[in-house]
Every structure is written in C-alpha cells, then in structure tokens.
Design an enzyme around this catalytic site. Structure first.
Site, PDB file in Angstrom:
ATOM      1  N   GLN A 101       0.851  -1.195   0.000  1.00  5.26           N
ATOM      2  CA  GLN A 101       0.000   0.000   0.000  1.00  5.26           C
ATOM      3  C   GLN A 101       0.885   1.244   0.000  1.00  5.26           C
ATOM      4  OE1 GLN A 101      -3.334  -0.629   3.144  1.00  5.26           O
ATOM      5  NE2 GLN A 101      -1.730  -2.107   3.604  1.00  5.26           N
ATOM      6  N   ASN A 102       2.192   1.044   0.086  1.00  7.49           N
ATOM      7  CA  ASN A 102       3.097   2.190   0.231  1.00  7.49           C
ATOM      8  C   ASN A 102       3.405   2.822  -1.116  1.00  7.49           C
ATOM      9  OD1 ASN A 102       3.086   1.376   2.837  1.00  7.49           O
ATOM     10  ND2 ASN A 102       5.129   0.473   2.810  1.00  7.49           N
ATOM     11  N   VAL A 103       3.507   4.151  -1.090  1.00 10.30           N
ATOM     12  CA  VAL A 103       3.812   4.887  -2.326  1.00 10.30           C
ATOM     13  C   VAL A 103       5.283   5.318  -2.349  1.00 10.30           C
ATOM     14  CG1 VAL A 103       1.421   5.697  -2.581  1.00 10.30           C
ATOM     15  CG2 VAL A 103       3.056   7.113  -1.304  1.00 10.30           C
ATOM     16  N   HIS A 119      -1.456   1.432  -4.186  1.00  3.99           N
ATOM     17  CA  HIS A 119      -1.847   2.843  -4.056  1.00  3.99           C
ATOM     18  C   HIS A 119      -0.974   3.763  -4.909  1.00  3.99           C
ATOM     19  CE1 HIS A 119      -3.942   1.917   0.063  1.00  3.99           C
ATOM     20  NE2 HIS A 119      -4.604   1.469  -0.977  1.00  3.99           N
ATOM     21  N   CYS A 131      -5.516  14.102 -20.137  1.00  8.62           N
ATOM     22  CA  CYS A 131      -5.418  14.481 -21.546  1.00  8.62           C
ATOM     23  C   CYS A 131      -4.923  13.275 -22.336  1.00  8.62           C
ATOM     24  CB  CYS A 131      -4.468  15.666 -21.732  1.00  8.62           C
ATOM     25  SG  CYS A 131      -2.725  15.250 -21.673  1.00  8.62           S
ATOM     26  N   CYS A 152       1.280  19.129 -16.508  1.00  5.22           N
ATOM     27  CA  CYS A 152       1.394  18.035 -17.485  1.00  5.22           C
ATOM     28  C   CYS A 152       2.254  18.540 -18.648  1.00  5.22           C
ATOM     29  CB  CYS A 152       0.005  17.627 -17.979  1.00  5.22           C
ATOM     30  SG  CYS A 152       0.052  16.479 -19.372  1.00  5.22           S
ATOM     31  N   THR A 192       0.746  -2.988   8.600  1.00  3.56           N
ATOM     32  CA  THR A 192      -0.433  -2.222   8.147  1.00  3.56           C
ATOM     33  C   THR A 192      -1.487  -2.235   9.251  1.00  3.56           C
ATOM     34  OG1 THR A 192      -2.266  -2.103   6.575  1.00  3.56           O
ATOM     35  CG2 THR A 192      -1.234  -4.264   6.810  1.00  3.56           C
ATOM     36  N   SER A 193      -2.190  -1.093   9.379  1.00  2.00           N
ATOM     37  CA  SER A 193      -3.220  -0.992  10.411  1.00  2.00           C
ATOM     38  C   SER A 193      -4.451  -1.810  10.038  1.00  2.00           C
ATOM     39  CB  SER A 193      -3.602   0.471  10.640  1.00  2.00           C
ATOM     40  OG  SER A 193      -4.007   1.055   9.422  1.00  2.00           O
ATOM     41  N   ALA A 235       8.981  -4.861  11.960  1.00  2.00           N
ATOM     42  CA  ALA A 235       9.195  -5.680  10.759  1.00  2.00           C
ATOM     43  C   ALA A 235      10.691  -5.802  10.453  1.00  2.00           C
ATOM     44  CB  ALA A 235       8.469  -5.050   9.576  1.00  2.00           C
TER      45      ALA A 235
HETATM   46  P1  OAD Z   1      -0.971   2.979   8.886  1.00  2.08           P
HETATM   47  O1  OAD Z   1      -0.196   4.180   9.263  1.00  2.08           O
HETATM   48  O2  OAD Z   1      -2.457   3.057   8.966  1.00  2.08           O
HETATM   49  O3  OAD Z   1      -0.516   1.773   9.783  1.00  2.08           O
HETATM   50  C1  OAD Z   1       0.839   1.497   9.996  1.00  2.08           C
HETATM   51  C2  OAD Z   1       0.917   0.269  10.866  1.00  2.08           C
HETATM   52  O4  OAD Z   1       2.272  -0.087  10.988  1.00  2.08           O
HETATM   53  C3  OAD Z   1       0.366   0.467  12.283  1.00  2.08           C
HETATM   54  O5  OAD Z   1      -0.533  -0.602  12.562  1.00  2.08           O
HETATM   55  C4  OAD Z   1       1.610   0.392  13.172  1.00  2.08           C
HETATM   56  O6  OAD Z   1       1.347  -0.264  14.411  1.00  2.08           O
HETATM   57  C5  OAD Z   1       2.532  -0.452  12.323  1.00  2.08           C
HETATM   58  N1  OAD Z   1       3.974  -0.227  12.534  1.00  2.08           N
HETATM   59  C6  OAD Z   1       4.624   0.933  12.801  1.00  2.08           C
HETATM   60  N2  OAD Z   1       5.956   0.749  12.840  1.00  2.08           N
HETATM   61  C7  OAD Z   1       6.161  -0.573  12.576  1.00  2.08           C
HETATM   62  C8  OAD Z   1       7.313  -1.398  12.474  1.00  2.08           C
HETATM   63  N3  OAD Z   1       8.545  -0.913  12.634  1.00  2.08           N
HETATM   64  N4  OAD Z   1       7.133  -2.723  12.187  1.00  2.08           N
HETATM   65  C9  OAD Z   1       5.888  -3.246  12.032  1.00  2.08           C
HETATM   66  N5  OAD Z   1       4.764  -2.505  12.128  1.00  2.08           N
HETATM   67  C10 OAD Z   1       4.890  -1.200  12.388  1.00  2.08           C
HETATM   68  O7  OAD Z   1      -0.487   2.572   7.431  1.00  2.08           O
HETATM   69  P2  OAD Z   1      -1.191   1.640   6.360  1.00  2.08           P
HETATM   70  O8  OAD Z   1      -1.859   0.495   7.006  1.00  2.08           O
HETATM   71  O9  OAD Z   1      -0.198   1.377   5.322  1.00  2.08           O
HETATM   72  O10 OAD Z   1      -3.705   5.209   1.830  1.00  2.08           O
HETATM   73  O11 OAD Z   1      -2.297   2.623   5.803  1.00  2.08           O
HETATM   74  C11 OAD Z   1      -3.117   2.189   4.765  1.00  2.08           C
HETATM   75  C12 OAD Z   1      -3.441   3.335   3.865  1.00  2.08           C
HETATM   76  O12 OAD Z   1      -4.017   4.400   4.612  1.00  2.08           O
HETATM   77  C13 OAD Z   1      -2.225   4.002   3.218  1.00  2.08           C
HETATM   78  O13 OAD Z   1      -1.796   3.340   2.079  1.00  2.08           O
HETATM   79  C14 OAD Z   1      -2.742   5.354   2.897  1.00  2.08           C
HETATM   80  C15 OAD Z   1      -3.380   5.637   4.208  1.00  2.08           C
HETATM   81  O14 OAD Z   1      -4.293   6.647   4.264  1.00  2.08           O
HETATM   82  C16 OAD Z   1      -3.943   6.211   1.008  1.00  2.08           C
HETATM   83  O15 OAD Z   1      -3.336   7.254   1.047  1.00  2.08           O
HETATM   84  C17 OAD Z   1      -5.009   5.888   0.015  1.00  2.08           C
END
Ligand code: OAD
Length: 246
Positions: A101-103, A119, A131, A152, A192-193, A235
């Site tokens: 999901q990371n950009v 994403h 365009c 663009c 990921t959360s 991780a």
């Molecule tokens: P989040 O910021 O929601 O969640 C990050 C998760 O990583 C949390 O559950 C933390 O507990 C965990 N975390 C932090 N440090 C860590 C580490 N060192 N090792 C393991 N876990 C760790 O990020 P995403 O789940 O990626 O979308 O968020 C999903 C989407 O929401 C993103 O892609 C973005 C965001 O809004 C868009 O922009 C569309």
C-alpha cells in the site's frame, strides 16, 4: 514469540505460493512517517484536506506542497532490513507475490520482484485532466519538484501525484493482481493498520481460500484476531529473524 516464529518459518518453508502485503510500518524504520502509527501523518493532517480529489480541486498548490514535502522526506530514506528480506524472498522463491500500500517505492529500491503497488507511487505523476497524450503516468524524481502545482508536459494543464486518494478506485490491473495473490499457501501481512479496504480485505480472502495467515505489527490490529499467528514487533527485526530460521 520464538515458538510462533518457528511455526511461521515452517509454514513459509513448506509454502509453494507466498504472498506478502505491506503497509507503512515496513518503512517506519527507514524514517518514512506512517499514517496512523505513533507520530502518524493522519494525527497531524486531515486526509480530507490533502488526500481526496476534491481537496486537489480546491487547492492543488496546497496538496502539491504536502506531496513535495513528503517526497523530500522519502528521498532521504533507504530500504531497511525488512524490505531487503522481502526482496530476497521475491528473488529466490519462484511464487512469491508482494503487494504494497506504500507509495514510497522503497520495495522497488530494494529490488523486489513481482510487486503490486496498490496505491501507486509518489514518484510518478499523471495528468489531472487525463489528456489524451498524458494519459500514462510519468516518473519525476526531482526534489523539490520545481514550480508548484506541477504541470502536465503534454497539455500544460495540472498534473497530480499518481497515487490513489480516498474515494478513488484502485487501478484494475493492480486490484486483479492483489486478488489473485490471495490464492496462496501463506499470506503474511506486515506493518499495516488493516483498516483501509480493499487492501485490508486481502488477508481474509486468503484465509477463506485456505491460506495460513500471519501478521507482523508493533501493535494489535483488527486483523490480529483473524490470523493464525500474530507477531508483535518491528518488521525490520522480525523479518530478518524469520529469514534466519528458513
Ligand atoms: P498505517 O499508518 O495506517 O498503519 C501502519 C501500521 O504499521 C500500524 O498498525 C503500526 O502499528 C505499524 N507499525 C509501525 N511501525 C512498525 C514497524 N517498525 N514494524 C511493524 N509494524 C509497524 O499505514 P497503512 O496500514 O499502510 O492510503 O495505511 C493504509 C493506507 O491508509 C495508506 O496506504 C494510505 C493511508 O491513508 C492512502 O493514502 C489511500
């Protein structure tokens, strides 16, 4: 934890098809801010001001300034041990899929194969007006980007970051690849959360299809209760330990 790590390592070793889903937590140790973790971006900023199409329509310059700032931060970050383990598995295991999901493209920089960027990428731009000539995304790694909002090069209209904002559909090919990757033997969700769909649904899809499921996260998430093993830790620490056990 050693016992769960061994159980997971045994499953990964025996798996033909391994799928790994990552979120912002995998890049946290590299210095990329998460969204909802400690000091997460969504604790300081409102997504509705910066990450929805209407926000861009209202104030493209503000949105671009935020993305330019994030690009600057990410430019100084390097893949960490977690990205490297995943890249090595993607290289050596014939059927390993990585969905992120990371950009930030840190998986790309680590050399990860068979990667789906669900994403998009913060390093790519696309024409806001779609365009005809600027339909495809193009890469621009300048930091800072120059005059904002970006334009663009084909039609001179507004360009936007080639990322998926809230309320937008994922690219069909990416979604298809992610859904296909849930037909696997082991599905590992990392950092990921687990609340943003459709990504958050993938682990459940995998489980329904019989995969062994595991989570690596610093904290409990809504997925923790549903997976076969939930491992709490960074991780960047857990993945290298797991790799050693393989
Ligand atoms: P989040 O910021 O929601 O969640 C990050 C998760 O990583 C949390 O559950 C933390 O507990 C965990 N975390 C932090 N440090 C860590 C580490 N060192 N090792 C393991 N876990 C760790 O990020 P995403 O789940 O990626 O979308 O968020 C999903 C989407 O929401 C993103 O892609 C973005 C965001 O809004 C868009 O922009 C569309």
């Amino acid at each position: 934890m050693d016992e769960t790590l061994t159980i997971l390592a045994d499953r990964i070793r025996a798996a033909r098809r391994l799928t790994i889903l990552t979120g912002a937590g995998i890049s946290a140790a590299s210095g990329v801010p998460t969204f909802r973790g400690q000091d997460g971006l969504w604790r300081q900023y409102r997504p509705e001001d910066l990450a929805i199409p209407e926000a861009f329509e209202r104030n493209p310059r503000l949105v671009w300034e935020w993305y330019d700032w994030r690009r600057g931060k990410i430019a100084g970050c390097r893949p960490n041990a977690g990205h490297q383990v995943i890249a090595a598995w993607s290289e050596t295991r014939p059927e390993c899929s990585v969905v992120t999901q990371n950009v930030d493209d840190l998986h790309v920089r680590a050399g990860t194969r068979n990667l789906t960027r669900l994403h998009g990428s913060i390093w790519e731009l696309t024409c806001w007006d779609r365009c005809a000539k600027g339909a495809a995304a193009w890469r621009d790694e300048r930091v800072p980007l120059g005059e904002l909002p970006a334009r663009c090069p084909q039609c001179g209209g507004l360009a936007r970051p080639a990322v998926v904002w809230f309320g937008e559909a994922l690219r069909g090919d990416d979604l298809r690849a992610a859904l296909e990757s849930t037909a696997c033997d082991v599905f590992l969700t990392v950092g990921t959360s687990a609340i943003v769909y459709p990504a958050a649904g993938l682990v459940h899809d995998a489980r329904r299809q019989g995969a062994f499921t595991a989570e690596i996260n610093l904290e409990e998430t809504p997925a923790s209760g549903a997976v076969d093993v939930a491992i709490h830790g960074g991780a960047e620490v857990i993945l290298p330990r797991l790799d050693e056990l393989l």
